[in-house]
Structure formats: structure tokens, C-alpha cells
Enzyme design. Structure first.
Site, PDB file in Angstrom:
ATOM      1  CD  GLU A  67      -4.840   5.508  -3.898  1.00 48.88           C
ATOM      2  OE1 GLU A  67      -4.515   6.532  -3.265  1.00 48.88           O
ATOM      3  OE2 GLU A  67      -6.016   5.128  -4.012  1.00 48.88           O
ATOM      4  CE  LYS A  86      -9.937   7.212  11.004  1.00 49.45           C
ATOM      5  NZ  LYS A  86      -8.805   7.357  10.063  1.00 49.45           N
ATOM      6  CG  HIS A 124      -2.179   0.781   1.068  1.00 46.12           C
ATOM      7  ND1 HIS A 124      -3.333   0.349   0.430  1.00 46.12           N
ATOM      8  CD2 HIS A 124      -2.463   2.028   1.487  1.00 46.12           C
ATOM      9  CE1 HIS A 124      -4.260   1.279   0.490  1.00 46.12           C
ATOM     10  NE2 HIS A 124      -3.753   2.331   1.121  1.00 46.12           N
ATOM     11  CE1 TYR A 179     -10.851   5.891  -2.751  1.00 39.67           C
ATOM     12  CE2 TYR A 179     -12.488   5.876  -1.024  1.00 39.67           C
ATOM     13  CZ  TYR A 179     -11.311   5.404  -1.542  1.00 39.67           C
ATOM     14  OH  TYR A 179     -10.602   4.451  -0.866  1.00 39.67           O
ATOM     15  CD  GLU A 210      -8.170   2.351  -1.770  1.00 36.95           C
ATOM     16  OE1 GLU A 210      -7.111   1.800  -1.398  1.00 36.95           O
ATOM     17  OE2 GLU A 210      -8.390   3.577  -1.652  1.00 36.95           O
ATOM     18  CD  GLU A 265     -12.257   5.896   7.126  1.00 37.45           C
ATOM     19  OE1 GLU A 265     -11.576   6.931   7.228  1.00 37.45           O
ATOM     20  OE2 GLU A 265     -11.833   4.854   6.610  1.00 37.45           O
TER      21      GLU A 265
HETATM   22  C1  IDC Z   1      -7.586   6.394   4.267  1.00 41.94           C
HETATM   23  C2  IDC Z   1      -8.418   5.877   5.423  1.00 41.94           C
HETATM   24  C3  IDC Z   1      -8.326   6.838   6.579  1.00 41.94           C
HETATM   25  C4  IDC Z   1      -6.862   7.049   6.927  1.00 41.94           C
HETATM   26  C5  IDC Z   1      -6.074   7.474   5.704  1.00 41.94           C
HETATM   27  C6  IDC Z   1      -4.599   7.560   6.052  1.00 41.94           C
HETATM   28  O1  IDC Z   1      -9.752   5.718   5.004  1.00 41.94           O
HETATM   29  O2  IDC Z   1      -9.020   6.356   7.715  1.00 41.94           O
HETATM   30  O3  IDC Z   1      -6.751   8.063   7.928  1.00 41.94           O
HETATM   31  O4  IDC Z   1      -6.256   6.542   4.657  1.00 41.94           O
HETATM   32  O5  IDC Z   1      -3.795   7.712   4.975  1.00 41.94           O
HETATM   33  C7  IDC Z   1      -7.000   6.085  -0.766  1.00 41.94           C
HETATM   34  C8  IDC Z   1      -5.992   5.224  -0.092  1.00 41.94           C
HETATM   35  C9  IDC Z   1      -6.509   4.782   1.256  1.00 41.94           C
HETATM   36  C10 IDC Z   1      -7.283   5.882   1.955  1.00 41.94           C
HETATM   37  C11 IDC Z   1      -8.539   6.134   1.123  1.00 41.94           C
HETATM   38  C12 IDC Z   1      -9.511   7.156   1.728  1.00 41.94           C
HETATM   39  O6  IDC Z   1      -5.596   4.126  -0.876  1.00 41.94           O
HETATM   40  O7  IDC Z   1      -5.397   4.398   2.022  1.00 41.94           O
HETATM   41  O8  IDC Z   1      -7.640   5.436   3.238  1.00 41.94           O
HETATM   42  N1  IDC Z   1      -8.116   6.558  -0.208  1.00 41.94           N
HETATM   43  O9  IDC Z   1      -8.913   8.409   1.826  1.00 41.94           O
HETATM   44  N2  IDC Z   1      -6.919   6.552  -2.004  1.00 41.94           N
HETATM   45  C13 IDC Z   1      -7.982   7.339  -2.232  1.00 41.94           C
HETATM   46  C14 IDC Z   1      -8.766   7.355  -1.098  1.00 41.94           C
END
Ligand code: IDC
Length: 350
Positions: free
Chosen positions: A173, A302, A135, A237, A263, A304
Site C-alpha cells: 500500500e 490479537k 508490505h 475494508y 487485501e 482485533e
Molecule cells: C493492521 C493490523 C493491525 C496493526 C496495523 C499496524 O490489522 O493489527 O496494528 O496493521 O500497521 C491495511 C494494511 C494492514 C493493516 C490493515 C488494517 O495493509 O497492514 O493491518 N489495513 O488496518 N490497509 C488497510 C487496512
């Protein structure tokens, strides 16, 4: 006579409409975690990539759908057999993604690898596919920890490369404007692919794309050559990315790039900001029509919005969730996964 031909034309139109309907060319897929007593891995076996499609061992296009862990350093307790089996049996999940953060995770705390191993073992026992996700996020450039990645993936390939369950996701990413496909991601991918292929000649390997895995066109213009069963990631997203990203995916597919959405979330890309139902269902229909497999972010309590459990629910990580344990996203994503909700059904319910 006249009547008959009108009837037959009407019938033909109906049949045609049904076969080109809004479900796309893979409408027949059952997307079942278990069918006739067989797990998805028993049915599909070793996955392979043909053209842009992920296919089963017989070359039939398949779409795999599953759930991601949250960062294993934070909510790794859910990466256990009880939860994974629950996701299979109650959610109809076919895959689990073990998100091993590099920076802030495995690099400083290598015992986190145990959570990946637990995930893999649980998926082997339950007949699910497992994405082993390196990751990369805060570290931006996958080359930064390429040596660690080589060691890590060598070990996984040596131990589990003969299992059909394993899917390697070698950089979540990559991001930052100095991290390009040509100079960073592609050279990194070629190194890691070579390391994996020493021990595992054929399991699917998925490569991240620039701009937080938002730029599939860079990869489509310059794909990795002379390797089989390579796919490329797109992330999104649904509250943040929509039509524009889908158009890019379409273009990349037309250029022949095999894509796996390793993802995505039903919120803004912060992981929060509400649940975007309509936009999500537009995305899931698109993925289905284009036979793009997907993994939803993520299993955690969490609080969220993208987390599928309510704040503090299932603190012992046992699975066996009741509806009241699930967040809004949890209820919604579970219905999609169980084939209970598509765009048309959602509109009717509104
Ligand atoms: C987010 C988690 C969040 C955490 C954060 C830390 O949801 O709780 O605090 O990471 O870095 C990604 C990433 C993924 C992210 C997610 C949402 O791959 O690690 O998780 N996100 O922000 N890419 C786009 C969105």
C-alpha cells in the site's frame, strides 16, 4: 399449440433468468481448493492474465480466494504448514498471502524472510498459490527500499520462479500525497518487474496503487506497458469503502486494467470497528461477478475484529480450529470461503 408456446416462452425466460442471474458470468466456477483429488495448482497450473481476467494455464478465467497472514513480525507463527493446510482443507482456501512488512519488519529484521520461505514451501506442498507480499505501509514510498526489494525479489524469483504457485505482490500500500503513480510507484514497479523477469519470465506480478492501494484509476490511465501477466491491486475494508470504490474498479476494468484484491477486510480500515456483514457480501458478489480474485485480512489471535481467531485462541498455531476458536469474522469469512454464504442466503437467514 397456444399453451405450448406459452410454456416454451416461460421456459425460455426461466433459462435466461438463470443464466443472467445474480451470480454473474463466472457462476460455474467451483472455487474449490481440492476437486476430484486435485489441488487448485494442479488444476489451474501457471496463471496468466488475459485482458482483465486472471486465467488458468488453458486460458479459462478463474477467481482465486484465500487468506492473508497478519504482519509476519507479529503473528508469523501462523505462517506454517499446519495452518496453511488447515485453511486449504477446512476453509477451502486456494491461496495464502505472506505479509512481509518492510518498515518495522524485514528491513530491520531480515530473518523474517524465513517466514516467507516457510509459507512458499508449505504452499508448494499443499498445492496452493502464495502471494509474496512486500508490505510497504509506514514507509509510504516503495522507492525508499527499492534496493532491498530488488535483492529480495531476485532471490525469490531465482529460487522459486519455476513454480506455478508463486504470485509476486511488490508493494502492498503506497500512500501519502507525495507518493504518486507516475513518479514513485510506476518507476518502482518497472525496476522490480525487470529484476523478477530476469529469472521468472511469466508468473503473475501484482502492483500496488496510490492511496493505500485505493486508486486503481491512476494505474488504469497509465498502465505498465510491454509486460505480460501484470495485475494491479485494489484494497478495501467493507465498513469503510463501498459503492464509490466499486464504481472506480468498474471504470478501471473498462479501461482494461486487470485487478486482484490482494487485501480486504470485513471491518473498518483500522482493522477493527465491527464486522460489516451486508456490506461484505455486497463486495464478495461484486468481486465474483467481475472475476476479481481476493485475499482476506487476516489470520491472527490479537483480538482485533478483522482477525479470524478469537483473542488468544490457537496460541501454538496448529490449525485444527473449532468453531469456538473463531472470531465473528472467522466464522463469517469461513462460510463465504466454503461457498456456504452469499448475499441471498444471508438475507434469508436474517
Ligand atoms: C493492521 C493490523 C493491525 C496493526 C496495523 C499496524 O490489522 O493489527 O496494528 O496493521 O500497521 C491495511 C494494511 C494492514 C493493516 C490493515 C488494517 O495493509 O497492514 O493491518 N489495513 O488496518 N490497509 C488497510 C487496512
Amino acid at each position: 399449440m397456444k399453451k405450448l408456446s406459452i410454456v416454451s416462452i416461460a421456459l425460455a425466460v426461466l433459462v435466461l433468468a438463470a443464466s443472467c442471474g445474480d451470480k454473474g458470468k463466472y457462476a460455474g466456477d467451483s472455487h474449490l481448493a481440492i476437486e476430484d483429488g486435485k489441488t487448485v495448482v494442479e488444476r489451474y497450473g501457471s496463471l496468466q492474465v488475459i485482458g482483465t481476467d486472471l486465467c488458468d494455464q488453458n486460458g479459462k478465467p478463474v477467481q482465486i480466494r484465500g487468506m492473508s497472514s497478519h504482519g509476519l513480525q507479529w503473528y508469523g507463527k501462523y505462517a506454517n504448514k499446519d495452518v496453511i493446510k488447515w485453511l486449504r482443507d477446512d476453509w477451502n482456501c486456494q491461496a495464502w498471502r505472506a505479509a512481509l512488512y518492510t518498515q518495522g519488519g524485514y528491513i530491520g529484521n531480515p530473518v523474517l524472510k524465513d517466514k516467507v520461505i516457510t509459507s512458499i514451501e508449505a504452499c508448494i506442498e499443499t498445492g496452493m498459490y502464495v502471494l509474496v507480499d512486500w508490505h510497504v505501509l509506514g514507509d509510504k514510498d516503495p522507492l525508499l527500499y527499492a534496493v532491498d526489494a530488488e535483492d529480495f525479489f531476485t532471490e525469490i524469483a531465482q529460487k522459486y520462479g519455476d513454480k506455478a504457485n508463486i504470485i509476486y505482490e511488490i508493494c502492498n500500500e503506497p500512500n501519502g500525497k507525495n507518493v504518486t503513480w507516475k513518479d514513485n510507484i510506476k518507476p518502482y514497479a518497472e525496476r522490480i518487474i525487470a529484476a523478477i523477469r530476469k529469472y521468472d519470465p511469466d508468473n503473475v506480478i501484482i502492483v500496488g496503487t496510490p492511496n493505500w492501494s485505493g486508486d486503481v484509476l491512476s494505474a488504469a490511465r497509465d498502465p505498465i506497458l510491454n509486460q505480460k501477466n501484470i495485475m494491479y491491486t485494489v484494497h478495501f475494508y467493507t465498513g469503510s469503502q463501498g459503492r464509490e470504490r466499486r464504481a472506480e474498479i468498474k471504470k478501471a476494468l473498462l479501461k482494461g486494467l486487470p485487478i486482484f484484491a490482494t487485501e480486504w477486510g470485513c471491518t473498518k480500515d483500522s482493522g477493527d470497528g465491527g464486522v460489516f456483514e451486508k456490506e461484505t457480501l455486497q463486495w464478495t458478489e461484486f468481486l465474483r461477478e467481475n472475476n476479481i480474485s481476493w485475499i482476506n485480512w487476516s489470520v491472527n489471535n490479537k483480538g482485533e475484529d478483522s482477525g479470524v481467531l478469537k483473542f488468544n485462541a490457537d496460541r501454538n498455531a496448529k490449525g485444527n480450529w473449532k468453531e469456538e476458536d473463531l472470531s465473528k469474522a472467522g466464522v463469517f469469512i469461513r462460510r463465504i470461503m466454503r461457498n456456504e454464504l452469499d448475499y441471498a442466503t444471508w438475507k434469508k437467514e436474517k
